[in-house]
Write an enzyme that holds these catalytic residues in place. Structure first.
Site, PDB file in Angstrom:
ATOM      1  N   CYS A 213      22.122   6.566   0.260  1.00 59.70           N
ATOM      2  CA  CYS A 213      22.968   6.125  -0.854  1.00 59.70           C
ATOM      3  C   CYS A 213      23.729   4.870  -0.442  1.00 59.70           C
ATOM      4  O   CYS A 213      23.649   4.416   0.682  1.00 59.70           O
ATOM      5  CB  CYS A 213      23.967   7.211  -1.203  1.00 59.70           C
ATOM      6  SG  CYS A 213      23.233   8.815  -1.441  1.00 59.70           S
TER       7      CYS A 213
ATOM      8  N   ARG B 127      19.601   0.805  -2.273  1.00 62.10           N
ATOM      9  CA  ARG B 127      19.697   1.944  -1.343  1.00 62.10           C
ATOM     10  C   ARG B 127      19.526   3.278  -2.061  1.00 62.10           C
ATOM     11  O   ARG B 127      19.344   4.314  -1.450  1.00 62.10           O
ATOM     12  CB  ARG B 127      21.046   1.915  -0.637  1.00 62.10           C
ATOM     13  CG  ARG B 127      21.322   0.655   0.168  1.00 62.10           C
ATOM     14  CD  ARG B 127      22.720   0.668   0.721  1.00 62.10           C
ATOM     15  NE  ARG B 127      22.937   1.798   1.616  1.00 62.10           N
ATOM     16  CZ  ARG B 127      22.652   1.764   2.924  1.00 62.10           C
ATOM     17  NH1 ARG B 127      22.190   0.656   3.458  1.00 62.10           N
ATOM     18  NH2 ARG B 127      22.835   2.810   3.671  1.00 62.10           N
TER      19      ARG B 127
ATOM     20  N   TRP C 168      20.978   8.321  -4.073  1.00 62.02           N
ATOM     21  CA  TRP C 168      19.569   8.730  -3.934  1.00 62.02           C
ATOM     22  C   TRP C 168      19.643  10.204  -3.613  1.00 62.02           C
ATOM     23  O   TRP C 168      20.126  10.606  -2.565  1.00 62.02           O
ATOM     24  CB  TRP C 168      18.895   7.945  -2.803  1.00 62.02           C
ATOM     25  CG  TRP C 168      17.451   8.257  -2.601  1.00 62.02           C
ATOM     26  CD1 TRP C 168      16.427   8.010  -3.465  1.00 62.02           C
ATOM     27  CD2 TRP C 168      16.860   8.908  -1.464  1.00 62.02           C
ATOM     28  NE1 TRP C 168      15.239   8.439  -2.929  1.00 62.02           N
ATOM     29  CE2 TRP C 168      15.465   8.995  -1.714  1.00 62.02           C
ATOM     30  CE3 TRP C 168      17.347   9.399  -0.270  1.00 62.02           C
ATOM     31  CZ2 TRP C 168      14.574   9.568  -0.810  1.00 62.02           C
ATOM     32  CZ3 TRP C 168      16.468   9.955   0.650  1.00 62.02           C
ATOM     33  CH2 TRP C 168      15.096  10.045   0.361  1.00 62.02           C
TER      34      TRP C 168
ATOM     35  N   ASN D 276      27.518   9.196   2.078  1.00 62.56           N
ATOM     36  CA  ASN D 276      26.113   8.872   2.338  1.00 62.56           C
ATOM     37  C   ASN D 276      25.712   9.677   3.561  1.00 62.56           C
ATOM     38  O   ASN D 276      26.289   9.502   4.637  1.00 62.56           O
ATOM     39  CB  ASN D 276      25.957   7.367   2.613  1.00 62.56           C
ATOM     40  CG  ASN D 276      24.522   7.013   2.990  1.00 62.56           C
ATOM     41  OD1 ASN D 276      23.588   7.742   2.652  1.00 62.56           O
ATOM     42  ND2 ASN D 276      24.356   5.914   3.697  1.00 62.56           N
ATOM     43  N   GLY D 277      24.757  10.584   3.397  1.00 62.52           N
ATOM     44  CA  GLY D 277      24.323  11.403   4.531  1.00 62.52           C
ATOM     45  C   GLY D 277      24.043  12.823   4.070  1.00 62.52           C
ATOM     46  O   GLY D 277      23.987  13.110   2.875  1.00 62.52           O
TER      47      GLY D 277
ATOM     48  N   GLU E  80      -1.244  -0.946   5.372  1.00 65.38           N
ATOM     49  CA  GLU E  80      -0.076  -1.559   4.736  1.00 65.38           C
ATOM     50  C   GLU E  80      -0.376  -1.903   3.283  1.00 65.38           C
ATOM     51  O   GLU E  80       0.464  -1.696   2.403  1.00 65.38           O
ATOM     52  CB  GLU E  80       0.348  -2.799   5.522  1.00 65.38           C
ATOM     53  CG  GLU E  80       1.455  -3.611   4.911  1.00 65.38           C
ATOM     54  CD  GLU E  80       2.770  -2.862   4.721  1.00 65.38           C
ATOM     55  OE1 GLU E  80       2.907  -1.745   5.261  1.00 65.38           O
ATOM     56  OE2 GLU E  80       3.638  -3.370   4.008  1.00 65.38           O
TER      57      GLU E  80
ATOM     58  N   LYS F 211       1.789  -0.469   0.158  1.00 63.84           N
ATOM     59  CA  LYS F 211       2.387  -1.369  -0.837  1.00 63.84           C
ATOM     60  C   LYS F 211       1.964  -0.954  -2.236  1.00 63.84           C
ATOM     61  O   LYS F 211       2.766  -0.827  -3.146  1.00 63.84           O
ATOM     62  CB  LYS F 211       1.955  -2.818  -0.584  1.00 63.84           C
ATOM     63  CG  LYS F 211       2.583  -3.490   0.599  1.00 63.84           C
ATOM     64  CD  LYS F 211       3.982  -3.994   0.340  1.00 63.84           C
ATOM     65  CE  LYS F 211       5.115  -3.166   0.839  1.00 63.84           C
ATOM     66  NZ  LYS F 211       5.130  -2.510   2.088  1.00 63.84           N
TER      67      LYS F 211
ATOM     68  N   GLU G  40       3.366   2.608  -3.303  1.00 60.74           N
ATOM     69  CA  GLU G  40       4.831   2.807  -3.422  1.00 60.74           C
ATOM     70  C   GLU G  40       5.421   2.052  -4.609  1.00 60.74           C
ATOM     71  O   GLU G  40       6.506   2.402  -5.067  1.00 60.74           O
ATOM     72  CB  GLU G  40       5.555   2.444  -2.141  1.00 60.74           C
ATOM     73  CG  GLU G  40       5.583   0.977  -1.788  1.00 60.74           C
ATOM     74  CD  GLU G  40       6.442   0.705  -0.539  1.00 60.74           C
ATOM     75  OE1 GLU G  40       7.433   1.410  -0.310  1.00 60.74           O
ATOM     76  OE2 GLU G  40       6.089  -0.208   0.208  1.00 60.74           O
TER      77      GLU G  40
ATOM     78  N   HIS H 116     -17.248   8.907   6.931  1.00 64.37           N
ATOM     79  CA  HIS H 116     -16.978  10.249   7.482  1.00 64.37           C
ATOM     80  C   HIS H 116     -16.075  11.061   6.550  1.00 64.37           C
ATOM     81  O   HIS H 116     -15.209  11.786   6.996  1.00 64.37           O
ATOM     82  CB  HIS H 116     -16.319  10.103   8.859  1.00 64.37           C
ATOM     83  CG  HIS H 116     -17.177   9.396   9.852  1.00 64.37           C
ATOM     84  ND1 HIS H 116     -18.258   9.979  10.448  1.00 64.37           N
ATOM     85  CD2 HIS H 116     -17.147   8.110  10.292  1.00 64.37           C
ATOM     86  CE1 HIS H 116     -18.843   9.114  11.263  1.00 64.37           C
ATOM     87  NE2 HIS H 116     -18.193   7.976  11.179  1.00 64.37           N
TER      88      HIS H 116
ATOM     89  N   LYS I 149      15.663   1.891   0.005  1.00 62.23           N
ATOM     90  CA  LYS I 149      15.316   0.823   0.934  1.00 62.23           C
ATOM     91  C   LYS I 149      15.366   1.272   2.385  1.00 62.23           C
ATOM     92  O   LYS I 149      14.545   0.870   3.183  1.00 62.23           O
ATOM     93  CB  LYS I 149      16.270  -0.352   0.749  1.00 62.23           C
ATOM     94  CG  LYS I 149      15.964  -1.559   1.627  1.00 62.23           C
ATOM     95  CD  LYS I 149      14.575  -2.090   1.376  1.00 62.23           C
ATOM     96  CE  LYS I 149      14.204  -3.216   2.307  1.00 62.23           C
ATOM     97  NZ  LYS I 149      12.791  -3.635   2.139  1.00 62.23           N
TER      98      LYS I 149
HETATM   99  C1  AGP Z   1       8.075  -0.175   3.180  1.00 60.68           C
HETATM  100  O1  AGP Z   1       7.585  -0.901   2.055  1.00 60.68           O
HETATM  101  C2  AGP Z   1       8.896   1.020   2.813  1.00 60.68           C
HETATM  102  N1  AGP Z   1      10.001   0.602   2.021  1.00 60.68           N
HETATM  103  C3  AGP Z   1       9.255   1.916   3.984  1.00 60.68           C
HETATM  104  O2  AGP Z   1       8.035   2.431   4.486  1.00 60.68           O
HETATM  105  C4  AGP Z   1      10.004   1.266   5.183  1.00 60.68           C
HETATM  106  O3  AGP Z   1       9.151   0.369   5.834  1.00 60.68           O
HETATM  107  C5  AGP Z   1      10.402   2.373   6.161  1.00 60.68           C
HETATM  108  O4  AGP Z   1      11.302   3.231   5.495  1.00 60.68           O
HETATM  109  C6  AGP Z   1      11.047   1.841   7.453  1.00 60.68           C
HETATM  110  O5  AGP Z   1      12.243   1.180   7.127  1.00 60.68           O
HETATM  111  P1  AGP Z   1      12.953   0.318   8.299  1.00 60.68           P
HETATM  112  O6  AGP Z   1      12.000  -0.789   8.682  1.00 60.68           O
HETATM  113  O7  AGP Z   1      14.217  -0.194   7.687  1.00 60.68           O
HETATM  114  O8  AGP Z   1      13.210   1.239   9.462  1.00 60.68           O
END
Ligand code: AGP
Length: 615
Positions: A2, A27, A74, A100-101, A488, A492, A495, A511, A610
């Site tokens: 959050c 966040r 969040w 937050n936590g 990757e 992308k 997500e 396989h 994020k």
């Molecule tokens: C990447 O597009 C995602 N948002 C997520 O996988 C991110 O890379 C992951 O949470 C790691 O975050 P960080 O690099 O801040 O540790």
């Protein structure tokens, strides 16, 4: 994870609290709320929705006052409802808190409080936290000048879990309180005002002077003073730091989305990653903050790369780079797995964690586990003063500027480039020749220009995206250091467009995953290595034979035969150490345009945040 903001000063709090929340919305954006205290009266506005919705309703509310807290959520404990939104208020109306936590023992504490007559309105651990402070506040000496401080300190001793909090009390109209353990919290020192926030983006518009709290620290902002102390009442001297970027970097500018802006910022991000970090006369890279000597690095006989998500994909590319150019064995591990694996690593193992935010709790836990076992630890990260930056033995800042889009782009390619630089540095400490170093340095320096050339494919990639925007499944295939780029690309796409996508080593497709292949499951094939084109072409024909479309990513001087693919994106030729950066860009643009064409919220995709500061 959050976002929290607190304000105490000479100005109206609510516009500052809401503006700060807008900058933290990446966040978490399930719900939001703001609480302001004036004349010992607490005024509260919460909303199940985005900060902009809250701001619209809050503008008509009487949220006057110069002390307040705010929160964008969040969801961890409890559904997305207005009742579960923060700020929370204690049953007696005296204490308000944003958190937050995750409080792990909140159920037992809740039962204890209920046995003392407390009634709860929400499902959250944070409301329990708030009422525990109220419980101790009620029991504290009513004449004590530190009644609020003492009630918070007592509460923290009974809680297990993580927190970054801001709290206010109706009896203390001149005190804003903060505490952190496991979730980031920063103090902003302004003119006649203080702010608390989860990260600098909420503060930067008002001040660039900040204090980063460490775990176990609490801060009381009272009567114009900043009092920093530990839970055990040890008074600390705040270390004031200067933020190294300005507000313009965290604004959208003329772009439709932060993700697109950050894709186009990658050339500059690579320039920043390289600035002042080459030694031309020794044809190598140099890093100021490693805190590990060249001789120590020569003794390293294994490097363990550890991260989460996109950063973990960067680790996989780093494995190819470091083993190819420095000939050091590399192991890659998910941070969340490494911390429990109890790996029997040799004492000369170097642990390198990668994290854009520097706050990902799984990565932080792996770092702490490594330090506990005595391994030398380094971090590559993009957030100055972040917890991971401060707790690792040394590291390399990315200086990529703030990355607001939840889907990581410029931070990822910046990490790849820094890993290439690190592979050069390590290689030149060992067997890499001066001449090879010269060619390598030249290639790295050309990368920003090649990135600028590659992002010019944007319109071409938009046209291709239009053809595939309605697909429901997609396979990304690549070999060697293009395999992590395939992973990757799949991350992308899934997500931000919510399309089911998987990345595989190209040869692995037969396989099992080939069972997914049909005319509605395209394959995106990364074919940038001409020396293995023959193998990739047979993989492509296996896909085509089952009626699936193929989109190839190849290099300009080595395109695939046009009749064998449905679409082809040609990226500039480059040194092998730069190719993964260039090949990432079509992945980013394809996922961005497909998601946008599907009407998805590209910068704030559903269920994501994020930086994940909960386990
Ligand atoms: C990447 O597009 C995602 N948002 C997520 O996988 C991110 O890379 C992951 O949470 C790691 O975050 P960080 O690099 O801040 O540790």
């Amino acid at each position: 994870m959050c976002g929290i903001v607190g304000y105490i000063g000479q100005r109206e709090a609510s516009p500052i609290l809401l503006e700060g929340l807008k900058r933290l919305e990446y966040r978490g954006y399930d719900s939001a709320g703001v609480a302001v205290l004036a004349d010992e009266t607490l005024k509260l506005k919460k909303y199940k929705g985005r900060v902009t919705d809250l701001a619209r309703t809050a503008s008509s509310s009487d949220l006057t006052g110069s002390l307040g807290i705010s929160h964008t959520r969040w969801a961890t404990h409890g559904a997305v409802t207005e009742e579960n939104a923060h700020p929370h208020v204690s049953h007696d109306g005296k204490i308000s808190l944003v958190h937050n936590g995750v409080i792990e023992n909140y159920l037992s504490v809740k039962k204890f409080l209920e046995s003392n007559g407390v009634e709860f309105y929400s499902e959250t651990d944070s409301e329990v936290f708030c009422n525990l402070i109220a419980y101790h506040y009620e029991k504290e000496d009513k004449n004590s000048p530190n009644r609020f401080l003492n009630s918070v300190r007592r509460s923290l001793r009974h809680l297990d879990g993580t927190y970054g909090i801001a709290a206010i009390c109706t009896d203390c109209p001149d005190e804003l309180f903060g505490a952190r353990k496991g979730s980031p919290l920063i103090v902003g020192i302004g003119t006649d005002e203080y702010l608390l926030a989860s990260d600098v983006s909420a503060i930067i518009s008002r001040t660039s002077n900040v204090v980063y709290l460490n775990d176990g620290e609490i801060v009381s902002l009272k009567n114009g003073e900043l009092n920093l102390l530990t839970n055990d009442e040890e008074v600390l001297t705040p270390e004031v730091q200067k933020i190294d970027w300005d507000i313009a970097e965290s604004e959208l500018g003329d772009y439709e989305h932060f993700m697109l802006k950050e894709i186009f910022e990658q050339s500059g991000a690579l320039e920043n990653a390289m600035r002042g970090r080459f030694s031309d006369d020794q044809s190598t890279a140099k890093f100021g903050g490693l805190n590990v000597s060249a001789q120590e690095l020569r003794q390293v006989d294994r490097i363990l790369l550890c991260a989460c998500g996109t950063a973990w994909h960067a680790c996989l590319v780093g494995e190819y780079l470091i083993e190819r150019y420095a000939r050091i064995p590399v192991e890659v591990e998910y941070a969340s797995e490494f911390r429990y694996r109890n790996a029997p690593l040799d004492k000369n193992t170097l642990v390198l964690v990668i994290s854009q935010s520097g706050e990902t709790i799984d990565t932080l836990a792996a770092l702490r586990e490594s330090k506990r076992k005595g391994y030398k630890t380094l971090a590559i990260n993009n957030s100055v003063g972040s917890t991971i930056a401060r707790e690792s033995d040394g590291g390399i800042y990315q200086h990529a500027g703030p990355e607001i889009g939840v889907a990581s782009t410029k931070a990822f390619t910046s990490q790849l480039h820094i890993l290439s630089m690190l592979a050069l540095y390590l290689g030149r400490l060992r067997d890499m020749s001066f001449q090879e170093g010269v060619e390598y340095v030249e290639a790295l320096k050309q990368a920003p220009e090649l990135v600028t050339e590659t992002v010019k494919l944007n319109d071409e990639i938009l046209a291709i995206s239009e053809k595939y925007k309605d697909m429901q499944d997609c396979l990304f295939l690549g070999r060697q250091d293009m395999f992590p780029i395939a992973l990757e690309g799949a991350l992308k796409l899934k997500e931000i467009s919510y399309i089911h996508a998987e990345g595989y080593p190209a040869a692995e497709m037969k396989h099992g995953p080939i069972a997914l292949i049909n005319e509605s499951c395209p394959a995106i094939v990364l074919a940038t290595q001409p020396d293995i084109h023959a193998k990739l072409l047979s993989n492509i024909q296996e896909v085509k034979a089952r009626g699936a479309p193929v989109i190839a990513i190849a290099t300009k001087s080595n395109p695939l035969p046009k009749h064998l693919v449905d679409d082809q994106i040609l990226i500039p030729d480059s040194h092998r150490a730069v190719l993964p950066v260039l090949a990432s860009i079509p992945m980013q643009l394809l996922s961005y345009h497909i998601a946008n064409l599907r009407g998805c919220d590209v910068d704030k995709p559903r269920n994501l945040a994020k930086s994940v500061t909960v386990e």
